[in-house]
Enzyme design. Structure first.
Site, PDB file in Angstrom:
ATOM      1  N   GLU A 198      -5.559  -7.392  10.433  1.00 60.40           N
ATOM      2  CA  GLU A 198      -4.462  -8.378  10.443  1.00 60.40           C
ATOM      3  C   GLU A 198      -3.250  -7.849  11.206  1.00 60.40           C
ATOM      4  O   GLU A 198      -2.266  -8.587  11.375  1.00 60.40           O
ATOM      5  CB  GLU A 198      -4.064  -8.743   9.006  1.00 60.40           C
ATOM      6  CG  GLU A 198      -3.155  -7.753   8.270  1.00 60.40           C
ATOM      7  CD  GLU A 198      -3.876  -6.504   7.768  1.00 60.40           C
ATOM      8  OE1 GLU A 198      -5.066  -6.349   8.067  1.00 60.40           O
ATOM      9  OE2 GLU A 198      -3.238  -5.678   7.086  1.00 60.40           O
ATOM     10  N   GLY A 257      -4.283  -1.862  -0.796  1.00 61.11           N
ATOM     11  CA  GLY A 257      -3.475  -1.545  -1.969  1.00 61.11           C
ATOM     12  C   GLY A 257      -3.135  -0.075  -2.060  1.00 61.11           C
ATOM     13  O   GLY A 257      -3.697   0.742  -1.335  1.00 61.11           O
ATOM     14  N   GLN A 293     -12.608   0.659   0.392  1.00 62.23           N
ATOM     15  CA  GLN A 293     -12.933   1.797  -0.475  1.00 62.23           C
ATOM     16  C   GLN A 293     -13.547   1.297  -1.780  1.00 62.23           C
ATOM     17  O   GLN A 293     -14.528   1.871  -2.288  1.00 62.23           O
ATOM     18  CB  GLN A 293     -11.653   2.598  -0.764  1.00 62.23           C
ATOM     19  CG  GLN A 293     -11.047   3.206   0.500  1.00 62.23           C
ATOM     20  CD  GLN A 293      -9.595   3.621   0.350  1.00 62.23           C
ATOM     21  OE1 GLN A 293      -8.907   3.213  -0.593  1.00 62.23           O
ATOM     22  NE2 GLN A 293      -9.114   4.425   1.279  1.00 62.23           N
ATOM     23  N   CYS A 318      -9.232  -1.872   3.889  1.00 59.84           N
ATOM     24  CA  CYS A 318      -8.558  -0.643   3.461  1.00 59.84           C
ATOM     25  C   CYS A 318      -8.884  -0.283   2.010  1.00 59.84           C
ATOM     26  O   CYS A 318      -9.975   0.203   1.760  1.00 59.84           O
ATOM     27  CB  CYS A 318      -7.069  -0.708   3.752  1.00 59.84           C
ATOM     28  SG  CYS A 318      -6.468   0.925   4.219  1.00 59.84           S
ATOM     29  N   SER A 361       0.819  -1.220   0.000  1.00 61.33           N
ATOM     30  CA  SER A 361       0.000   0.000   0.000  1.00 61.33           C
ATOM     31  C   SER A 361       0.854   1.272   0.000  1.00 61.33           C
ATOM     32  O   SER A 361       0.357   2.344  -0.295  1.00 61.33           O
ATOM     33  CB  SER A 361      -0.908   0.050   1.226  1.00 61.33           C
ATOM     34  OG  SER A 361      -1.617  -1.132   1.381  1.00 61.33           O
ATOM     35  N   ASN A 421      -3.363   2.682   7.601  1.00 58.59           N
ATOM     36  CA  ASN A 421      -2.447   3.191   6.581  1.00 58.59           C
ATOM     37  C   ASN A 421      -3.267   3.576   5.377  1.00 58.59           C
ATOM     38  O   ASN A 421      -3.475   2.770   4.479  1.00 58.59           O
ATOM     39  CB  ASN A 421      -1.445   2.096   6.201  1.00 58.59           C
ATOM     40  CG  ASN A 421      -0.863   2.326   4.825  1.00 58.59           C
ATOM     41  OD1 ASN A 421      -0.782   3.473   4.373  1.00 58.59           O
ATOM     42  ND2 ASN A 421      -0.471   1.271   4.148  1.00 58.59           N
ATOM     43  N   GLY A 456      -2.295   3.859  -3.865  1.00 55.69           N
ATOM     44  CA  GLY A 456      -2.847   4.814  -4.829  1.00 55.69           C
ATOM     45  C   GLY A 456      -4.280   5.219  -4.532  1.00 55.69           C
ATOM     46  O   GLY A 456      -4.831   4.934  -3.461  1.00 55.69           O
ATOM     47  N   HIS A 492      -6.698  -2.130   9.480  1.00 55.79           N
ATOM     48  CA  HIS A 492      -6.013  -3.411   9.214  1.00 55.79           C
ATOM     49  C   HIS A 492      -6.177  -4.402  10.366  1.00 55.79           C
ATOM     50  O   HIS A 492      -5.326  -4.449  11.266  1.00 55.79           O
ATOM     51  CB  HIS A 492      -4.534  -3.158   8.923  1.00 55.79           C
ATOM     52  CG  HIS A 492      -4.323  -2.518   7.591  1.00 55.79           C
ATOM     53  ND1 HIS A 492      -4.135  -3.242   6.437  1.00 55.79           N
ATOM     54  CD2 HIS A 492      -4.341  -1.224   7.228  1.00 55.79           C
ATOM     55  CE1 HIS A 492      -4.027  -2.423   5.410  1.00 55.79           C
ATOM     56  NE2 HIS A 492      -4.147  -1.186   5.865  1.00 55.79           N
TER      57      HIS A 492
END
Ligand SMILES: NC(=O)CC[C@H](N)C(=O)O
Length: 383
Positions: free
Chosen positions: A357, A244, A276, A272, A51, A313, A246, A355
């Protein structure tokens, strides 16, 4: 390496702010979006999280590299950050798991870093002005010349970086969290693969795949351009949408694929960027946050309910005013009240902007993997 043998390096931001420091890692010049991460641990996981592709990461923790790097803490095959910024660097790591020093590791992967930077001032700058492009160089030590290069770089808004990080070919993942590191006593944990999950890879972190495997999932990771028909041919019990890099709104292929998949009546779980993309596929819009959330202590929840401390993040978020009637907000980021979780009111679709995880970060949200497995079990029983 001692301070006296370190090479000078320059960091220039798009607004002309200039910081001088020393080089660690590879020599060279890199340009990217300069962001900051406030985690006190986990620099290797951050560096290798796909990411962060396209970004130069400032670590607010004041000394990086004390525990070195090791092969088990890689979140992907190699570091994806464009560059790293640190207050100070440890050249001689001390940890039983360490196999290499951080500066040597970055050098090996051709990633430049700069240290000796006042990262508190830099972070305050980014918080005040907003995240912006910048460059690190060991070759161009003239600030004006380096700034000219920064000005030519594209902005993160509108940038599709998924094609740079997605897997070229589908593969199967069966490896759970190692027994020595397992922390969950959930009754849903089951290392025997009982569910088939197709994970759409926008830049997936390995620990997501491990947690899915620990909850009894055989995961088939597929490239982001895989068609809905090909995905459904695996006859999955559930679909996972990964994190991921961008701008999520630029990932049109992934959004269109998800639009088709949500009609397949299968549980969908997004993390994440996956969150989106699920939101975008259900008609919502995303916007760029001023400086994003990157750290390990971001509170998420809804008023009157339990708060989870989460690892985050991201630089974009779902606009709450664009969420459809049949979609519900399940979590807010309690620092700035941006949307942190969604669920469909009638279909088994849910996602979080953070996240669960960890890697790095707390395990408060691990229950979401359990929720996904329960949704798949429920769907199996219905059919
Ligand atoms: N960790 C992620 O998946 C990040 C999502 C997206 N690239 C963002 O910055 O908002």
């Amino acid at each position: 390496m001692s301070l006296t043998s370190a090479q000078p390096a320059l960091l220039v931001l798009a607004d002309g702010t200039t910081y001088t420091g020393w080089s660690f890692g590879a020599p060279g010049t890199v340009i990217g979006e300069v962001v900051f991460n406030t985690g006190m641990t986990g620099y290797q996981e951050v560096l290798t999280d796909p990411s962060y592709c396209g970004q130069i990461v400032t670590f607010t923790y004041p000394e990086l590299g004390n525990t070195g790097v090791n092969p088990d803490d890689e979140e992907s095959a190699f570091p994806h950050v464009r560059g790293a910024i640190a207050r100070n660097i440890c050249h001689r790591p001390s940890n039983w798991r360490s196999t290499q020093s951080l500066p040597d590791y970055l050098k090996q992967h051709n990633i430049p870093g700069i240290y000796g930077i006042d990262t508190r001032a830099l972070t305050r700058k980014i918080r005040t002005v907003g995240a912006m492009n910048g460059a690190i160089s060991t070759e161009i030590l003239d600030p004006g010349e380096l700034r000219n290069l920064v000005e030519q770089a594209p902005s993160m808004s509108g940038l599709n970086l998924v094609k740079e990080v997605t897997t070229p070919e589908a593969y199967e993942w069966l490896e759970p969290t190692e027994t020595a590191w397992e922390f969950s006593d959930s009754a849903c944990r089951d290392e025997q693969p009982r569910y088939t999950v197709v994970a759409l890879d926008f830049g997936v972190k390995r620990n997501i795949l491990r947690r899915l495997a620990s909850y009894g999932c055989r995961v088939i990771v597929v490239p982001s351009h895989t068609s809905p028909e090909e995905i459904l041919k695996y006859n999955p019990d559930g679909i996972f949408l990964s994190n991921g890099p961008g701008d999520p709104s630029a990932v049109t292929e992934g959004i269109n694929t998800t639009k088709a998949l949500v009609k397949a009546d299968k549980p969908v779980f997004g993390i994440c960027m996956g969150h989106q993309i699920l939101g975008l596929s259900l008609g919502a819009e995303t916007f760029k946050l001023k400086f994003g959330h990157r750290g390990l202590n971001q509170p998420a929840g809804l008023a009157q309910q339990q708060v989870e401390i989460t690892s985050q993040n991201h630089g974009f978020a779902i606009d709450p005013d664009t969420i459809a009637e049949d979609v519900q907000i399940t979590h807010l980021n309690l620092n700035d009240r941006t949307v942190a979780g969604l669920k469909h009111k009638t279909l088994p679709l849910f996602s979080v902007q953070y996240h669960p995880e960890a890697s790095p970060g707390p395990h408060d949200a691990d229950y979401l993997f359990e929720r996904f497995v329960q949704a798949m079990q429920h769907q199996k029983e219905q059919n």
